[in-house]
Scaffold this active site. Structure first.
Site, mmCIF file in Angstrom:
data_model
loop_
_atom_site.group_PDB
_atom_site.id
_atom_site.type_symbol
_atom_site.label_atom_id
_atom_site.label_comp_id
_atom_site.label_asym_id
_atom_site.label_seq_id
_atom_site.Cartn_x
_atom_site.Cartn_y
_atom_site.Cartn_z
ATOM 1 N N GLU A 33 0.770 -1.180 -0.094
ATOM 2 C CA GLU A 33 0.017 0.012 0.029
ATOM 3 C C GLU A 33 0.837 1.292 0.007
ATOM 4 O O GLU A 33 0.609 2.366 -0.557
ATOM 5 C CB GLU A 33 -0.965 0.051 0.926
ATOM 6 C CG GLU A 33 -2.100 -0.928 1.221
ATOM 7 C CD GLU A 33 -1.742 -2.323 1.256
ATOM 8 O OE1 GLU A 33 -0.766 -2.623 1.814
ATOM 9 O OE2 GLU A 33 -2.679 -3.288 1.031
ATOM 10 N N GLN A 84 -7.895 -1.866 -0.813
ATOM 11 C CA GLN A 84 -8.743 -2.834 -0.817
ATOM 12 C C GLN A 84 -9.887 -2.799 0.598
ATOM 13 O O GLN A 84 -11.067 -3.257 0.145
ATOM 14 C CB GLN A 84 -7.801 -4.164 -0.656
ATOM 15 C CG GLN A 84 -8.797 -5.350 -1.200
ATOM 16 C CD GLN A 84 -7.885 -6.502 -1.569
ATOM 17 O OE1 GLN A 84 -7.469 -7.293 -0.692
ATOM 18 N NE2 GLN A 84 -7.700 -6.793 -2.802
ATOM 19 N N PRO A 122 -0.575 2.123 5.903
ATOM 20 C CA PRO A 122 0.921 2.402 5.150
ATOM 21 C C PRO A 122 0.738 3.332 4.132
ATOM 22 O O PRO A 122 1.830 3.833 3.718
ATOM 23 C CB PRO A 122 1.051 0.740 4.472
ATOM 24 C CG PRO A 122 0.018 -0.099 4.978
ATOM 25 C CD PRO A 122 -1.096 0.640 5.338
ATOM 26 N N HIS A 138 -11.560 -5.117 8.642
ATOM 27 C CA HIS A 138 -12.375 -5.132 7.230
ATOM 28 C C HIS A 138 -13.609 -4.137 7.893
ATOM 29 O O HIS A 138 -14.587 -4.260 6.932
ATOM 30 C CB HIS A 138 -12.786 -6.477 6.720
ATOM 31 C CG HIS A 138 -11.634 -7.170 6.275
ATOM 32 N ND1 HIS A 138 -10.676 -7.887 6.872
ATOM 33 C CD2 HIS A 138 -11.395 -7.693 5.031
ATOM 34 C CE1 HIS A 138 -9.802 -8.553 6.244
ATOM 35 N NE2 HIS A 138 -10.289 -8.325 4.798
HETATM 36 C C1 LIG Z 1 -1.728 -4.511 4.338
HETATM 37 C C2 LIG Z 1 -2.902 -5.504 3.495
HETATM 38 N N1 LIG Z 1 -3.290 -5.177 2.373
HETATM 39 C C3 LIG Z 1 -4.179 -5.966 1.694
HETATM 40 C C4 LIG Z 1 -4.799 -7.062 2.506
HETATM 41 C C5 LIG Z 1 -5.801 -7.631 1.809
HETATM 42 N N2 LIG Z 1 -5.301 -9.155 1.629
HETATM 43 C C6 LIG Z 1 -5.631 -10.188 2.474
HETATM 44 S S1 LIG Z 1 -4.828 -11.461 1.760
HETATM 45 C C7 LIG Z 1 -4.073 -10.762 0.267
HETATM 46 C C8 LIG Z 1 -3.108 -11.554 -0.449
HETATM 47 C C9 LIG Z 1 -2.075 -12.051 0.272
HETATM 48 O O1 LIG Z 1 -1.565 -13.006 -0.656
HETATM 49 P P1 LIG Z 1 -0.070 -13.677 -0.156
HETATM 50 O O2 LIG Z 1 0.610 -12.720 0.758
HETATM 51 O O3 LIG Z 1 0.467 -14.364 -0.969
HETATM 52 O O4 LIG Z 1 -0.751 -14.661 1.172
HETATM 53 P P2 LIG Z 1 -1.715 -15.963 0.627
HETATM 54 O O5 LIG Z 1 -3.134 -15.247 0.946
HETATM 55 O O6 LIG Z 1 -1.385 -16.374 -0.655
HETATM 56 O O7 LIG Z 1 -1.331 -16.961 1.633
HETATM 57 C C10 LIG Z 1 -4.642 -9.367 0.441
HETATM 58 C C11 LIG Z 1 -4.282 -8.604 -0.754
HETATM 59 C C12 LIG Z 1 -4.340 -7.320 3.820
HETATM 60 N N3 LIG Z 1 -4.886 -8.179 4.532
HETATM 61 N N4 LIG Z 1 -3.343 -6.533 4.264
#
Ligand SMILES: Cc1ncc(C[n+]2csc(CCOP(=O)(O)OP(=O)(O)O)c2C)c(N)n1
Ligand SMILES: [Mg+2]
Lengths: 358, 311
Positions: free
Chosen positions: B60, B82, B89, B129
């Site tokens: 972010e 999102q 951030p 959220h």
């Molecule tokens: C700072 C932040 N930005 C956005 C989100 C929303 N979000 C939750 S999980 C995710 C994707 C995470 O992907 P990854 O790091 O590959 O982990 P995975 O879920 O695949 O295990 C996002 C964008 C969040 N939780 N925290």
């Protein structure tokens, strides 16, 4: 011209997708059938639990849930390599690590059922709770490691991050802190190919994510994240190194998210079915069962009995979850401060009266 | 003319500007082929291509920084956080740079950017959220904070936000993303960024709110009507700057004011409105101003959500 630095990233796999040992180095765990069987059981249990949690969500009995399907070897590999006194800083789907450390299935359900009491879980009381803001847990783990170092305790911190999360500053800052302070830390990048709808290749054009650790000055490797032996062994080696005062390690575990991102997601919008079908061939439980069977350590009867045990334990956990009474409305206030400030005390009283009056 | 929801109106406004201003780009996590986790950018990447609707790496602070960089060079970036819970951030970039470039460079570099974020509770979501922290941003000089509460206002206000020469934080009340539909004319007509909307005329009391609470406020006005009380309802819509003239004018007529917000009470937007009423509306008031708010607690997980978030 002189080369002032260069790097290479090793890829480690001991157990092939078809359940055969590969390479000439065989880690100790590969011959410890009793341990393998107990870890296999946790992996299967995690999967049975996962399917149940998804069905609870689908029938309105659980909130949004993040599945761990396909991640069982990474998670149980990490959890089984750690000691009780080490500290774990998770993201949100590492149930396999946590089951190894004594967290209860009913507690995972409470959390995703919208109840903070789930985060006050069993297991090591020094472990961190689930962490939703991506990558923020990485610097907490580095801080925990710094405290172990300053107090000269023979303990380590372990933290995880996703392929998506590896793009965030916090992750790189944790690497840098670990490098600057020579911290007893192990950072596992759980590269499952996807960050919700964004594929790994869109996060970075670097060949590996492990090399981000090298850039920060840490030894960094890649392992087959669907190979329990590789994850368990390499995390164990890294932990020993950390305990010996030699600093942190980054391990990129290559696995695959076989599920939707969470139950709120629909991966069919962005991910081809063929990719998922293909990934199933490499999944972690199948190959471990094959290995046990190949070595006459596992039978169909044992498998059937295990499935029955898992189903029974999961049902019991669901009961416990469903029988938990709703938290009192005063809970919103009672954990805000050690001593409730007067203005909050007034709001607490009001909230309680409002709740009593329906 | 289409009968659409609030989230579809967001999408429609984005499409209109992408179509009509080649400098507009949409960027964020999962905004591309996935169309955003709430479908606010559904179909845009397919229609306008991946250079106009950009899936970014997950970071972010980076998204905010990129957005500022692009804006200073004459583009009109519309970034998505999102969820509002993941906007933190971005704060360094927003407060230290987006809000300041115009002032710092005496107008040489400016930040005509928009950061959109779904916010608020009531959808049974996990931790972080469901927050409503508009006050953090309303406190910062140099950025506008806009909150639509209906499909047509989402459409018109978002167009205005994108065209505005300064940074705008555009907060979308996700609980009402899909609760009702409204006829929206896709004519590119924008709405003003510094005016309240009077949703209902009344003579006995003024009810002031914004975002998802407008729904409950209108319902409260209906109940009051059954009791023979005529309530005027005002949607603040732009919580920075706040159009106090409209609110004061209304209170002059009704003599009473209740302000309703989802967010916690302490040092919030509601405090600002109440303070302005105390300063400039005292002689119109026949009763003290009343504030209806969330408690000053961390937004609970959803088992207790209804106990702090009015709905
Ligand atoms: C700072 C932040 N930005 C956005 C989100 C929303 N979000 C939750 S999980 C995710 C994707 C995470 O992907 P990854 O790091 O590959 O982990 P995975 O879920 O695949 O295990 C996002 C964008 C969040 N939780 N925290
Ligand atoms: Mg991932």
């Amino acid at each position: 011209m002189a080369t002032v630095a260069s790097f290479n990233v090793e890829y480690i796999q001991y157990l092939s997708p078809t359940g055969e040992l590969v390479g000439d180095k065989i880690p100790a765990i590969a011959k410890d059938y009793e341990q393998i069987k107990s870890l296999y059981e946790i992996m299967v249990m995690t999967r049975v639990f996962d399917a149940k949690a998804i069905s609870l969500q689908r029938t309105g009995k659980l909130g949004t849930y993040a599945s761990s399907l396909g991640h069982e070897a990474v998670h149980v590999g990490i959890g089984s390599a750690m000691k009780y006194e080490d500290v774990f800083a998770p993201m949100y789907r590492e149930y396999g690590v946590q089951f190894c450390r004594g967290v209860k299935m009913s507690e995972v359900l409470l959390y995703w059922g919208g109840d903070e009491r789930g985060s006050n879980f069993s297991g090591p009381p020094h472990d961190f709770p689930w962490c939703v803001p991506i990558a923020t847990q990485n610097t907490h783990a580095a801080g925990a490691a710094l405290s172990f170092k300053l107090r000269k305790e023979p303990r380590c911190a372990v933290t995880v991050i996703g392929d998506g999360g590896s793009s965030k500053g916090d992750f790189l800052e944790a690497i840098n802190a670990a490098s600057a302070f020579t911290l007893p830390l192990v950072m596992v990048i759980v590269n499952n190919g996807w960050a919700i709808s964004v594929p790994r290749k869109k996060q970075s054009s670097g060949q590996t994510l492990a090399q981000k650790g090298i850039a920060g000055g840490l030894p960094s490797i890649q392992v087959d994240g669907n190979d329990l032996f590789a994850v368990h062994n390499e995390v164990k080696v890294a932990l020993q190194r950390a305990r010996d005062g030699k600093g942190a390690t980054v391990i990129e575990a290559i696995t695959y998210r076989l599920s939707d991102h969470t139950t709120a997601d629909d991966a069919s919008r962005y991910r081809p079915d063929e990719e998922v079908e293909n990934a199933k061939k490499f999944e972690p439980i199948l190959r471990l069962r094959q290995y046990l069977m190949n070595n006459n350590q596992w039978s169909v009867q044992q498998e059937n009995k295990l499935m029955e045990d898992c189903a029974r334990k999961v049902e019991a956990a669901v009961k416990e979850y469903q029988n938990a009474p709703k938290p009192p409305v005063t809970d919103m206030f009672d954990y805000m401060f050690a001593k409730l400030p007067h203005d909050l005390a007034a709001q607490r009283k009001f909230a309680k009266e409002l709740d009593n009056n329906g | 003319m289409a009968n659409i929801t609030l989230v579809e109106a967001v999408s429609l406004a984005l499409a209109y500007e992408l179509e009509n201003d080649k400098d507009v780009v949409v960027l964020g996590e999962d905004v591309g082929i996935n169309g955003g986790v709430f479908r606010a950018t559904a179909g845009l990447a397919q229609k306008f291509g991946e250079d106009r609707v950009i899936d970014t790496p997950l970071a972010e602070a980076m998204i905010a920084g990129l957005t500022i960089g692009m804006a200073t060079q004459g583009m009109r970036p519309v970034a998505e956080a999102q969820f509002m819970g993941f906007i933190y951030p971005m704060i360094e970039q927003i407060v230290c740079h987006a809000a300041r470039f115009r002032n710092r460079t005496r107008g040489r570099l400016t930040c005509p950017l928009v950061i959109r974020a779904p916010f608020g509770g009531g959808i049974h979501a996990p931790e972080h959220h469901s927050e409503s922290v508009e006050a953090i941003f309303a406190h910062i000089p140099g950025i506008r904070v806009v909150i639509p509460s209906s499909p047509s206002r989402a459409y018109g206000l978002l167009l205005a936000a994108i065209r505005d020469p300064d940074p705008v934080l555009f907060l979308e009340p996700k609980r009402i993303y899909r609760v009702n539909k409204e006829e929206v004319i896709d004519d590119g007509e924008e709405l003003p960024l510094d005016m309240c909307f009077e949703l209902r005329e009344g003579t006995d009391i003024t009810l002031v709110s914004w975002g998802s609470m407008v729904k409950e406020t209108l319902e409260a006005a209906d109940k009051l009507a059954q009791q023979g009380i005529s309530a005027e309802v005002i949607d603040v819509a732009t919580v920075s700057p706040i159009d106090m003239d409209t609110i004061l004018e209304s209170v002059k007529k009704t003599g009473r004011c209740v302000i309703i917000q989802e967010a916690a009470k302490h040092c919030s937007v509601i405090s600002e409105i109440a303070a302005n009423l105390a300063e400039d509306g005292l002689y119109s008031l026949m009763a003290p101003v009343k504030r209806v708010t969330g408690y000053d607690v961390i937004m609970p997980l959803f088992k207790l959500e209804k106990n702090t978030c009015l709905q």
